[in-house]
Design a protein around this motif. Structure first.
Motif, PDB file in Angstrom:
ATOM      1  N   ASN A 189     -13.976  22.789 -13.181  1.00 53.09           N
ATOM      2  CA  ASN A 189     -14.179  24.143 -13.698  1.00 53.09           C
ATOM      3  C   ASN A 189     -14.975  25.034 -12.751  1.00 53.09           C
ATOM      4  O   ASN A 189     -16.199  25.103 -12.797  1.00 53.09           O
ATOM      5  N   PRO A 190     -14.270  25.768 -11.884  1.00 53.13           N
ATOM      6  CA  PRO A 190     -14.947  26.637 -10.917  1.00 53.13           C
ATOM      7  C   PRO A 190     -15.824  27.705 -11.571  1.00 53.13           C
ATOM      8  O   PRO A 190     -16.812  28.137 -10.976  1.00 53.13           O
ATOM      9  N   LEU A 191     -15.487  28.129 -12.780  1.00 55.79           N
ATOM     10  CA  LEU A 191     -16.311  29.107 -13.494  1.00 55.79           C
ATOM     11  C   LEU A 191     -17.702  28.538 -13.731  1.00 55.79           C
ATOM     12  O   LEU A 191     -18.713  29.170 -13.406  1.00 55.79           O
ATOM     13  N   ILE A 192     -17.763  27.355 -14.275  1.00 59.01           N
ATOM     14  CA  ILE A 192     -19.058  26.722 -14.568  1.00 59.01           C
ATOM     15  C   ILE A 192     -19.809  26.443 -13.265  1.00 59.01           C
ATOM     16  O   ILE A 192     -21.012  26.691 -13.167  1.00 59.01           O
ATOM     17  N   THR A 193     -19.103  25.961 -12.259  1.00 57.50           N
ATOM     18  CA  THR A 193     -19.729  25.706 -10.961  1.00 57.50           C
ATOM     19  C   THR A 193     -20.362  26.976 -10.411  1.00 57.50           C
ATOM     20  O   THR A 193     -21.495  26.966  -9.916  1.00 57.50           O
ATOM     21  N   HIS A 194     -19.642  28.087 -10.517  1.00 58.00           N
ATOM     22  CA  HIS A 194     -20.156  29.371 -10.033  1.00 58.00           C
ATOM     23  C   HIS A 194     -21.391  29.809 -10.829  1.00 58.00           C
ATOM     24  O   HIS A 194     -22.394  30.228 -10.242  1.00 58.00           O
ATOM     25  N   LEU A 195     -21.315  29.726 -12.130  1.00 58.02           N
ATOM     26  CA  LEU A 195     -22.445  30.139 -12.975  1.00 58.02           C
ATOM     27  C   LEU A 195     -23.691  29.316 -12.677  1.00 58.02           C
ATOM     28  O   LEU A 195     -24.808  29.847 -12.677  1.00 58.02           O
ATOM     29  N   ARG A 196     -23.494  28.038 -12.385  1.00 54.45           N
ATOM     30  CA  ARG A 196     -24.629  27.153 -12.122  1.00 54.45           C
ATOM     31  C   ARG A 196     -25.313  27.458 -10.787  1.00 54.45           C
ATOM     32  O   ARG A 196     -26.426  26.981 -10.547  1.00 54.45           O
ATOM     33  N   LEU A 197     -24.674  28.265  -9.938  1.00 51.34           N
ATOM     34  CA  LEU A 197     -25.342  28.701  -8.706  1.00 51.34           C
ATOM     35  C   LEU A 197     -26.504  29.634  -9.015  1.00 51.34           C
ATOM     36  O   LEU A 197     -27.431  29.771  -8.214  1.00 51.34           O
ATOM     37  N   PHE A 198     -26.460  30.275 -10.184  1.00 52.47           N
ATOM     38  CA  PHE A 198     -27.455  31.281 -10.547  1.00 52.47           C
ATOM     39  C   PHE A 198     -28.538  30.752 -11.481  1.00 52.47           C
ATOM     40  O   PHE A 198     -29.621  31.314 -11.531  1.00 52.47           O
ATOM     41  N   ARG A 199     -28.218  29.694 -12.236  1.00 51.60           N
ATOM     42  CA  ARG A 199     -29.215  29.097 -13.127  1.00 51.60           C
ATOM     43  C   ARG A 199     -28.682  27.776 -13.672  1.00 51.60           C
ATOM     44  O   ARG A 199     -27.479  27.593 -13.776  1.00 51.60           O
ATOM     45  N   PRO A 200     -29.591  26.878 -14.041  1.00 49.14           N
ATOM     46  CA  PRO A 200     -29.137  25.629 -14.659  1.00 49.14           C
ATOM     47  C   PRO A 200     -28.546  25.916 -16.047  1.00 49.14           C
ATOM     48  O   PRO A 200     -29.024  26.807 -16.755  1.00 49.14           O
ATOM     49  N   ILE A 201     -27.504  25.178 -16.396  1.00 51.00           N
ATOM     50  CA  ILE A 201     -26.864  25.343 -17.708  1.00 51.00           C
ATOM     51  C   ILE A 201     -26.653  23.947 -18.280  1.00 51.00           C
ATOM     52  O   ILE A 201     -26.085  23.072 -17.608  1.00 51.00           O
ATOM     53  N   THR A 202     -27.101  23.745 -19.507  1.00 50.61           N
ATOM     54  CA  THR A 202     -26.964  22.431 -20.128  1.00 50.61           C
ATOM     55  C   THR A 202     -25.491  22.090 -20.301  1.00 50.61           C
ATOM     56  O   THR A 202     -24.621  22.970 -20.371  1.00 50.61           O
ATOM     57  N   ALA A 203     -25.196  20.792 -20.404  1.00 50.74           N
ATOM     58  CA  ALA A 203     -23.812  20.335 -20.587  1.00 50.74           C
ATOM     59  C   ALA A 203     -23.214  20.930 -21.864  1.00 50.74           C
ATOM     60  O   ALA A 203     -22.044  21.331 -21.884  1.00 50.74           O
ATOM     61  N   GLU A 204     -24.010  21.016 -22.910  1.00 52.45           N
ATOM     62  CA  GLU A 204     -23.542  21.588 -24.175  1.00 52.45           C
ATOM     63  C   GLU A 204     -23.170  23.066 -23.997  1.00 52.45           C
ATOM     64  O   GLU A 204     -22.125  23.513 -24.479  1.00 52.45           O
ATOM     65  N   ASP A 205     -24.013  23.819 -23.313  1.00 52.43           N
ATOM     66  CA  ASP A 205     -23.737  25.231 -23.079  1.00 52.43           C
ATOM     67  C   ASP A 205     -22.536  25.414 -22.146  1.00 52.43           C
ATOM     68  O   ASP A 205     -21.742  26.336 -22.322  1.00 52.43           O
ATOM     69  N   GLN A 206     -22.396  24.518 -21.168  1.00 52.68           N
ATOM     70  CA  GLN A 206     -21.238  24.573 -20.274  1.00 52.68           C
ATOM     71  C   GLN A 206     -19.943  24.419 -21.079  1.00 52.68           C
ATOM     72  O   GLN A 206     -18.974  25.160 -20.857  1.00 52.68           O
ATOM     73  N   GLU A 207     -19.945  23.478 -21.981  1.00 51.78           N
ATOM     74  CA  GLU A 207     -18.763  23.233 -22.811  1.00 51.78           C
ATOM     75  C   GLU A 207     -18.453  24.441 -23.688  1.00 51.78           C
ATOM     76  O   GLU A 207     -17.296  24.850 -23.821  1.00 51.78           O
ATOM     77  N   LEU A 208     -19.480  25.050 -24.252  1.00 57.96           N
ATOM     78  CA  LEU A 208     -19.283  26.228 -25.097  1.00 57.96           C
ATOM     79  C   LEU A 208     -18.721  27.394 -24.269  1.00 57.96           C
ATOM     80  O   LEU A 208     -17.753  28.044 -24.679  1.00 57.96           O
ATOM     81  N   ILE A 209     -19.318  27.642 -23.119  1.00 55.76           N
ATOM     82  CA  ILE A 209     -18.840  28.731 -22.259  1.00 55.76           C
ATOM     83  C   ILE A 209     -17.385  28.505 -21.888  1.00 55.76           C
ATOM     84  O   ILE A 209     -16.547  29.405 -22.019  1.00 55.76           O
ATOM     85  N   ALA A 210     -17.063  27.312 -21.423  1.00 57.65           N
ATOM     86  CA  ALA A 210     -15.688  27.005 -21.011  1.00 57.65           C
ATOM     87  C   ALA A 210     -14.704  27.185 -22.165  1.00 57.65           C
ATOM     88  O   ALA A 210     -13.574  27.627 -21.954  1.00 57.65           O
ATOM     89  N   SER A 211     -15.133  26.903 -23.389  1.00 58.19           N
ATOM     90  CA  SER A 211     -14.232  27.013 -24.541  1.00 58.19           C
ATOM     91  C   SER A 211     -13.874  28.459 -24.876  1.00 58.19           C
ATOM     92  O   SER A 211     -12.877  28.711 -25.541  1.00 58.19           O
ATOM     93  N   TYR A 212     -14.660  29.400 -24.413  1.00 58.88           N
ATOM     94  CA  TYR A 212     -14.411  30.816 -24.690  1.00 58.88           C
ATOM     95  C   TYR A 212     -13.428  31.454 -23.701  1.00 58.88           C
ATOM     96  O   TYR A 212     -12.883  32.513 -23.966  1.00 58.88           O
ATOM     97  N   PHE A 213     -13.250  30.832 -22.560  1.00 58.97           N
ATOM     98  CA  PHE A 213     -12.361  31.359 -21.525  1.00 58.97           C
ATOM     99  C   PHE A 213     -10.994  30.678 -21.620  1.00 58.97           C
ATOM    100  O   PHE A 213     -10.911  29.478 -21.891  1.00 58.97           O
ATOM    101  N   VAL A 214      -9.948  31.438 -21.368  1.00 64.77           N
ATOM    102  CA  VAL A 214      -8.581  30.932 -21.429  1.00 64.77           C
ATOM    103  C   VAL A 214      -7.985  30.970 -20.022  1.00 64.77           C
ATOM    104  O   VAL A 214      -8.031  32.012 -19.365  1.00 64.77           O
ATOM    105  N   PRO A 215      -7.406  29.856 -19.559  1.00 62.15           N
ATOM    106  CA  PRO A 215      -6.771  29.883 -18.245  1.00 62.15           C
ATOM    107  C   PRO A 215      -5.463  30.684 -18.287  1.00 62.15           C
ATOM    108  O   PRO A 215      -4.741  30.655 -19.283  1.00 62.15           O
TER     109      PRO A 215
END
Length: 174
Positions: free
Chosen positions: A14-40
């Motif tokens: 997930n390049p989106l999550i990888t990119h976001l994590r460059l700016f701040r740490p994100i918990t695994a739970e929050d990563q999953e929630l964020i990814a679930s809101y985006f549609v490929p």
């Protein structure tokens, strides 16, 4: 526009999550929630992601390929304003933020894979993860500063000079 259940590139790592994590740490739970809101979504070269003349309701994250922000001038000629490459967000920001019609359009400059979120879903995600709005605002502000710096570099140059700068500064897009 073709929405896919699982886009290989957008799903793997997930390049989106990888990119976001460059700016701040994100918990695994929050990563999953964020990814679930985006549609490929997958677009072919020349496909329109957003057509000007209406209000932009989508925020795109480019996983693969290049998008082009363009407008049609008073002579009816399409003019490219910016290219948006991999690992960058893309929208018509003024329209998206202020819910006004946009004159610009967004199209795929080449085959592209993106992650898409509707504004209503983004606002819901902001409510669920308050830090996320600050994170997106920070990324968008930095991108705007980069665009201003890029545009300023082209000022005062003739077409040959602008082309030379484009090749030097944006070789990956060229």
């Amino acid at each position: 526009m073709v929405y896919t259940k699982l886009s290989y590139l957008c799903f793997m790592g997930n390049p989106l999550i990888t990119h976001l994590r460059l700016f701040r740490p994100i918990t695994a739970e929050d990563q999953e929630l964020i990814a679930s809101y985006f549609v490929p979504a997958v677009f072919k070269e020349g496909d329109t992601l957003f057509k000007g003349g209406k209000t932009c309701q989508d925020l795109f994250f480019v996983c693969k390929g290049v998008l082009r922000i363009l407008a049609t001038n008073e002579k009816g000629v399409e003019v490219t304003h910016f290219f948006v490459k991999e690992n960058q967000f893309c929208t018509i920001l003024h329209s998206f933020n202020n819910q006004v019609h946009a004159s610009e359009s967004i199209e795929a400059a080449c085959d592209a894979e993106v992650m898409v979120i509707k504004k209503t879903r983004l606002l819901d995600l902001y409510r669920r993860l308050p830090f996320f709005k600050e994170l997106i605002d920070q990324i968008m502000q930095q991108r705007l500063l980069d665009k201003i710096q890029l545009r300023n570099a082209y000022l005062g140059e003739d077409s040959a000079g602008r082309y030379k700068l484009f090749i030097m500064q944006q070789a990956d897009i060229a």
